[in-house]
Write an enzyme that holds these catalytic residues in place. Sequence first.
Site, PDB file in Angstrom:
ATOM      1  N   GLU A 378       0.789  -1.228   0.000  1.00 32.33           N
ATOM      2  CA  GLU A 378       0.000   0.000   0.000  1.00 32.33           C
ATOM      3  C   GLU A 378       0.823   1.281   0.000  1.00 32.33           C
ATOM      4  OE1 GLU A 378      -2.855  -0.250   3.199  1.00 32.33           O
ATOM      5  OE2 GLU A 378      -4.171  -1.490   1.972  1.00 32.33           O
ATOM      6  N   GLU A 439      -6.635  -8.095  -0.317  1.00 35.54           N
ATOM      7  CA  GLU A 439      -7.272  -7.860   0.987  1.00 35.54           C
ATOM      8  C   GLU A 439      -8.689  -7.374   0.739  1.00 35.54           C
ATOM      9  OE1 GLU A 439      -5.242  -5.244   3.742  1.00 35.54           O
ATOM     10  OE2 GLU A 439      -3.283  -5.914   3.037  1.00 35.54           O
TER      11      GLU A 439
END
Length: 726
Positions: A378, A439
């Site tokens: 991320e 995710e």
Amino acid sequence: MRNVQLFNSDWLYVADQAALGADDGQFTPVTLPHTNRLFSHRSVDNLDYQFVSTYRKYLDWTPGEAEEKVFLDFDGVMLAATVYANGVLVGEHLGGFTPFSIDLTDALQPGSNAITVYVDSRERTDVPPYGHLVDYLTFGGIYRDVHLRVVPPCHIDNVFVRAQDVLTEPRLSLDVRLSQPAADLRMTASLLTADDEAIASTKGNVSGQTTTLTFHQLPPVDLWTPERPVLHTVEISLYRGDKLLDRTASRFGFRAAEFRADGGFYLNGQRLKLFGLDRHQTFPYIGAAAPARLQRQDADILKHELGCNVVRTSHYPQSPHFLNRCDEIGLLVFEEIPGWQHIGDEAWQSVSLDELRAMIERDRNHPSVILWGVRINESRDDDDFYARTNALSHELDPTRPTGGVRNFLGSSFLEDVYTYNDFSNTMLEPTEQPHLITEFAGHMFPTKAWDNEERLVDHALLHARVQNLQMGNDRVVGAIGWAAFDYNTHIEFGSGDRICHHGVMDIFRLPKWAGRFYESQQSPADRVVLHAATHWTMGDRSVGGVGTLTVFSNCDEIEVFVGDQRIGRYLPNRTDFPHLLHPPFSVDGLDAYNAWGQDKFYDLLLVGYVEGREVAQQRIASSRLPRCLALTADASTLVADGADMTRLVLRITDEFENPVPYSVQAVTLEINGDADLIGENPFAMVGGQGALYLKARHQPGPVTITARAGGLPAASTTVGLLPLDA
Ligand code: GAL
């Protein structure tokens, strides 16, 4: 010849930076893996593991007749290590998740040698993942195994086994790197089956430091598949003339793994939807210092209990024991470099590149590993840095694609597989192909094991909905949910108890109903699952009643009884979950049988059928009173090596073995035998359940553990401690 020994026992430890000459009396004996301190399972303060500690061990050394090199191989030290031998600095390492070797040779003397390791477990901003916020704890200590390795100066340093064209005409070649360039040497290699039968061999001369050996003819070989994960080994021998210098063994598997532009993942030519969960390596009480048995058990939980076919090692390389077990049971792995959102300066990036190299060189022979994560999870775009990570990964392993986990659309896409954290939970249409969801759920729906019924059901149905959507979308490779297990975290995250309750299992690896959903997706031939997602009570939901009863099951059909009354037979809910292999069951109308104001509340009975045959029952008592205290040990024996551990599970249940959901009763444990209890004692139950660990000391023999909770019959179990060489 090579001699490798485990170097885990007889260390001395002090939770401080002791002088090199400090008296042994200040230290305490410990065995590795070791955490720099023990914790409660919740409300862990990261400041408590942030200090420099000292490990010392004496090495008795008798030089051999031939010239030799002596290395200490560390599998993982959190977060930085400085190593001294007899007061001489012999090496340093930055980064807690990758292995490193220290050459002791020049510092050793015949007789006793003092090895000192200073372990810096502070969250140093010059080392990944630190520099900014991080949503997980790293803990501290020499938390993985250490080996002592004695080898000749010219030895085999690394082997990359490449099995290619496995579906047509299998080829096998070995890239062998020596510790130094050589010319007058030769090598032989044998291919061994799992039963150690040699089925092919090859040989070659060595020139330079890296030699490629090829097997010219292979007999038919068994493929490595998730259902039948057949492993092979190559044994390589290095000779000078007739003298054997070194021999190594590398385990691998014959399998073809491919992400295609059509949006699919293909294993051995067959399309396989990836269905899995993210895993952090931390455990309650012991941080990351879990011995082999617990590491291996996590892989077993993911595959055999939760029915996953893939795991992401978020967000760093994990224990070799975990990966070995993934190979053995056929659980696919997406492995990534350490980090979390933050990219540091040039020096930090150079540590990150070292970690990438160490990860790939350590793990490229694992058939389970199908994808390298070469982007800091991320993080923002950084084309310079990520061009380098992608290039390095392709250079070290041309056989596997790269991924890089991102959480925003429109990011630079330098990898081979688009790996995306999709917290929309509605499955965005893929922009790039192949597209893997790495995710979902997580912080969008934190759910505690002891939350109320509606919350727990909604959490489970969220996972079911996203997995249903991805199963029905051919342009998506698969979905990996956040997360397998709850985990300890920093103050900026979590539920106020510094736990991210994002797991489909709690921190003890005990299932919430979301875990039951995953379980229910496996074939009933492997394990029949029948689990009602209900507290079976009138007053826990808003408005009251039992509402729609959700049942997670891989049965074809279920039959529902309330008290003596047969309510009906039900099929899975294919309307809402058309793409799941085993959709949940949704049973309406039960409030008519157990209604407000009625003078009696009845038991629930579910009966599950597969192909018309009754295969399972679940009964929930209407009283919901605590009737039974259960204590079980996952393993019946441990090795008396001072480090081996097994989980001790505690449950307070009704008379039919269903946990009593809000039991917070204290349970007191008593132990008899040469082992320690790791955890809180007395233990305050967490939603009717919880766990501690039993850790072996050194004396073989039985260990009996007894648990007591007021008003309930005591429970006890026995674990045998086996001698080290048994
Ligand atoms: C993601 C992150 C994970 C975890 C998760 C919680 O953004 O990658 O490490 O923090 O959120 O849902």
